[in-house]
Motif scaffolding. Structure first.
Motif, PDB file in Angstrom:
ATOM      1  N   ARG A 146       0.641  -1.312  -0.026  1.00  0.00           N
ATOM      2  CA  ARG A 146      -0.282   0.321  -0.018  1.00  0.00           C
ATOM      3  C   ARG A 146       0.713   1.301   0.072  1.00  0.00           C
ATOM      4  O   ARG A 146       0.322   2.716  -0.340  1.00  0.00           O
ATOM      5  CB  ARG A 146      -0.890   0.653   0.928  1.00  0.00           C
ATOM      6  N   GLY A 196      -9.928  -2.125  -3.914  1.00  0.00           N
ATOM      7  CA  GLY A 196     -10.930  -3.369  -4.208  1.00  0.00           C
ATOM      8  C   GLY A 196     -11.401  -3.907  -5.842  1.00  0.00           C
ATOM      9  O   GLY A 196     -11.583  -4.749  -5.814  1.00  0.00           O
ATOM     10  N   ARG A 223      -4.967 -10.361  -0.915  1.00  0.00           N
ATOM     11  CA  ARG A 223      -6.061  -9.914   1.119  1.00  0.00           C
ATOM     12  C   ARG A 223      -5.334 -10.839   1.793  1.00  0.00           C
ATOM     13  O   ARG A 223      -4.966 -11.945   1.476  1.00  0.00           O
ATOM     14  CB  ARG A 223      -7.409 -10.321   0.421  1.00  0.00           C
ATOM     15  N   ASN A 224      -5.176 -10.637   2.493  1.00  0.00           N
ATOM     16  CA  ASN A 224      -4.581 -11.793   4.158  1.00  0.00           C
ATOM     17  C   ASN A 224      -5.829 -12.589   4.129  1.00  0.00           C
ATOM     18  O   ASN A 224      -6.777 -12.227   3.748  1.00  0.00           O
ATOM     19  CB  ASN A 224      -4.490 -10.876   5.302  1.00  0.00           C
ATOM     20  N   ASP A 226      -7.244 -12.434   7.072  1.00  0.00           N
ATOM     21  CA  ASP A 226      -8.803 -11.372   7.456  1.00  0.00           C
ATOM     22  C   ASP A 226      -9.658 -10.675   6.116  1.00  0.00           C
ATOM     23  O   ASP A 226     -10.958 -10.389   6.755  1.00  0.00           O
ATOM     24  CB  ASP A 226      -8.594 -10.092   8.891  1.00  0.00           C
ATOM     25  N   GLU A 228      -8.899  -8.358   4.389  1.00  0.00           N
ATOM     26  CA  GLU A 228      -8.193  -7.112   4.567  1.00  0.00           C
ATOM     27  C   GLU A 228      -6.830  -6.839   3.137  1.00  0.00           C
ATOM     28  O   GLU A 228      -6.131  -7.640   2.899  1.00  0.00           O
ATOM     29  CB  GLU A 228      -7.148  -6.744   5.124  1.00  0.00           C
ATOM     30  N   GLU A 230      -3.544  -6.525   1.086  1.00  0.00           N
ATOM     31  CA  GLU A 230      -2.506  -5.652   1.959  1.00  0.00           C
ATOM     32  C   GLU A 230      -1.693  -5.029   0.513  1.00  0.00           C
ATOM     33  O   GLU A 230      -0.404  -4.756   0.527  1.00  0.00           O
ATOM     34  CB  GLU A 230      -2.066  -6.522   2.205  1.00  0.00           C
TER      35      GLU A 230
END
Length: 675
Positions: A146, A196, A223-224, A226, A228, A230
């Motif tokens: 990010r 996203g 996505r990790n 969870d 989210e 990354e």
């Protein structure tokens, strides 16, 4: 050594391990490679010319259709899906549906580029544990966090930049590509991905050897556990040759495969430009010419398709050489050609067509020990007027109808002649008659006022009735009744054929549903325009499915002249109707349009012999021989024959002796009101 560009393109697509195909807006596959067609268990030769529906199969195509439609609307569409590959099991493919445009931005079709990303998908799921699998990919792959820093990159991307893969870890993307390029070309896409969205786009780049290349960039959120986001997984692929292939496919989409001249799509595109300019006052006028070869069926039937193909190729060359500068020449059907002439002066257009007719007279095809002459029926529609209102009334469909109608008149008059149809400047009695006919047909449509008559079809062996053909009629202002010929000619010229068919067929169905018939099967015409209406097809099939006994009482007649214009959806509707129990008759057979391949396609249940062969049968041995030939062909295909327009009682015995199965006409019974 300089490699030929076309050969290089062919080698590239053949050598590609990724599936590639190109289809036209009606889903017909025009180019494909082995990796694509092998998924459906086909060869390249078997797939080209089929529809995407046929190759993909009924299970897979519904998932593909929305993406094809998106591409046909002008936007790139991306699909990811599991596909069963023979010998490989289930593979995960990334497919990009790319709109293909010509030089003026008009949509020609869709090029689909597939990529097997099964390994990439698995790598994304276990990226932290299996970085080595990612680094071995041939595409340039990186993962950017990010803060726009590299988490990792693979060897392919590292070599591109002249570094090691390890040296990229933690390095800023801005440092690698530069601030200006990062801000204007890269960051907007990265931000969308990190928000996203999976994005894909092309960009131009410079390869390490200094060559200009086109790269395809695909950015997918990572996505990790969870859920989210990354990082962004960035895949870069060199698609330079693929894009060059797209340009070649653009040319192919506008070219006739056999003759090398423009095809019908290119012809209609050129006509659309002329009509648009004419309506805006930017053109003084133009002429459209339809050319229907006389006797082409004789070449095909006598010497075979090889001779027929050679004949068409020679005619195409003759047209290009003789038409002159500034004339667009196209093949628009089996043995039909078209011209667009940039003059609305009838005399000038007629002079060009006269030159062509003279060129036809001098041409001979020598094939083995046979020699064939050429001739043509030529129809001209010239458009030129100073009236602003008349200009706005001109449409592509109307001009095509005028030229087609003029060509049909030339053919009906015996061929080897030119007929001009001046649709924009009709005057006097012809204009008045045309207006009266149009008003009568429009009035019948608006008031549901077609009168239905029927003609009996008899079995020549027993003399017993076996069928009734229903014919629409319309009353004129003077009270006279006009028959199907006038209705059809007027409706086709003014785009009303679907409305006529809808009213007539609905009236026939209502009569059959109510049981108001004598139990004989009923035959009714179905035009090419109506066969291509998806709305009509859906309504008709639904109605017949709700009345399972009804289809056995129906025979739909399709004119031979419609076959060259029929697209897959029309053939599909005919097959669906036969599947329900309806029968299909090939009407007006003998005008030289239907090909042997179309007859062998198991699409028809009857062959109706045209009046050109049945009229004057007693005194014409050539016509008797022609009818005998049609009967022999029909018997080989297992189809009964129906002789149309039998006017002399003597002809009934002649037809019976020639092996014709059924007959209709005034010698059998005159049309009667269908009550």
């Amino acid at each position: 050594m300089a490699w030929p560009i076309e050969g290089l393109h062919a080698a590239i697509i053949a050598a590609s391990r990724d599936p590639i195909y190109f289809c036209t807006p009606d889903y017909i596959i025009r180019e494909a490679n082995d990796p694509y067609v092998s998924i459906g268990g086909l060869t390249r030769e078997e797939a080209i010319g089929r529809t995407v529906q046929e190759v993909a199969g009924p299970g897979a195509f519904p998932r593909r259709a929305p993406y094809l439609e998106t591409a046909l609307s002008g936007r790139v569409a991306v699909l990811q899906d599991w596909v069963a590959v023979p010998g490989q099991g289930r593979r995960f493919f990334h497919v990009c549906y790319q709109p293909v445009h010509d030089g003026q931005g008009r949509l020609l079709g869709v090029a689909a580029y597939g990529r097997d990303i099964t390994d990439l998908k698995k790598a994304e799921e276990v990226l932290r544990l299996y970085e080595s699998a990612v680094t071995q990919m041939s595409d340039r792959l990186s993962v950017v966090d990010r803060d726009y820093r590299y988490i990792l990159t693979n060897e392919s991307n590292a070599r591109w930049h002249g570094c090691t893969a390890e040296s990229f870890r933690g390095r800023s993307l801005v440092e690698v590509v530069g601030e200006e390029r990062f801000a204007s070309e890269i960051r907007p896409w990265l931000d969308r991905c990190l928000a996203g969205e999976t994005v894909e786009y092309d960009f131009h780049d410079m390869a390490p050897d200094g060559a200009r290349v086109v790269m395809d960039a695909r950015l997918q959120p990572f996505r990790n556990g969870d859920g989210e986001i990354e990082a962004a997984v960035v895949t870069l692929r060199d698609v330079t040759e693929t894009r060059r292939l797209s340009e070649r496919l653009e040319r192919l989409a506008l070219q006739d495969d056999l003759t090398g001249i423009a095809n019908r799509r290119s012809f209609e595109t050129g006509l659309e430009r002329r009509v648009a300019a004419y309506r805006k006052g930017g053109s003084k006028g133009f002429s459209v010419v339809f050319i229907d070869l006389d006797g082409f069926k004789l070449v095909n039937d006598t010497a075979g398709h090889g001779a027929g193909d050679r004949f068409l190729q020679d005619i195409a060359r003759l047209l290009r050489q003789s038409a002159g500068e500034g004339v667009e020449v196209a093949r628009i059907g089996g043995d039909e050609f078209g011209l667009i002439i940039d003059t609305g002066e009838p005399v000038a257009a007629h002079a060009i067509c006269s030159r062509l007719l003279s060129a036809f007279e001098g041409y001979r095809l020598s094939w083995e020990d046979m020699q064939f002459r050429s001739s043509a029926s030529i129809g001209i529609a010239s458009v030129a007027t100073d009236d602003a209102g008349a200009r706005q009334a001109i449409t592509v469909g109307r001009v095509l109808q005028w030229a087609d109608f003029a060509c049909m008149q030339a053919k009906a008059a015996g061929g080897h002649r030119i007929v001009a149809h001046d649709g924009a400047e009709k005057t006097g009695d012809d204009r008045k008659a045309e207006i009266h006919h149009l008003l009568a047909v429009e009035g019948a449509i608006a008031g549901n006022g077609f009168l239905l008559h029927s003609m009996t079809v008899i079995d020549l062996a027993t003399g017993k009735p076996v069928m009734r053909e229903v014919l629409p009629r319309v009353a004129s202002g003077t009270g006279d009744l006009h028959g199907p010929s006038m209705i059809r000619a007027t409706a086709e010229r003014h785009g009303l054929m679907r409305a006529v068919d809808r009213l007539v067929i609905n009236a026939v169905l209502a009569r059959l549903e109510a049981g108001e018939t004598d139990g004989l099967p009923v035959a009714v015409d179905l035009s090419a325009e109506t066969l291509h209406s998806q709305v009509f097809a859906g309504q008709l099939i639904d109605r017949l499915e709700r009345a399972p006994d009804l289809p056995r009482s129906l025979v739909f007649e399709v004119s031979e002249s419609a076959l060259s214009r029929m697209k897959p959806e029309a053939w599909n509707l005919m097959a669906d109707l036969r599947g329900l129990g309806c029968r299909i008759a090939l009407d007006h057979f003998g005008r030289g349009v239907a090909g042997f391949t179309q007859l062998r396609a198991n699409a028809f249940d009857f062959i109706k012999i045209d009046r050109l062969l049945t009229a004057g049968l007693a005194g014409d041995p050539v016509k008797r021989a022609a009818v005998s030939g049609v009967v022999g062909l029909a018997e080989a295909l297992g189809l009964p024959t129906v002789a149309e327009y039998v006017t002399e009682p003597l002809h009934l015995d002649i037809l019976k002796g020639l092996g014709v199965t059924y007959a209709q006409g005034h010698a059998v019974s005159r049309p009667q009101a269908w009550c």
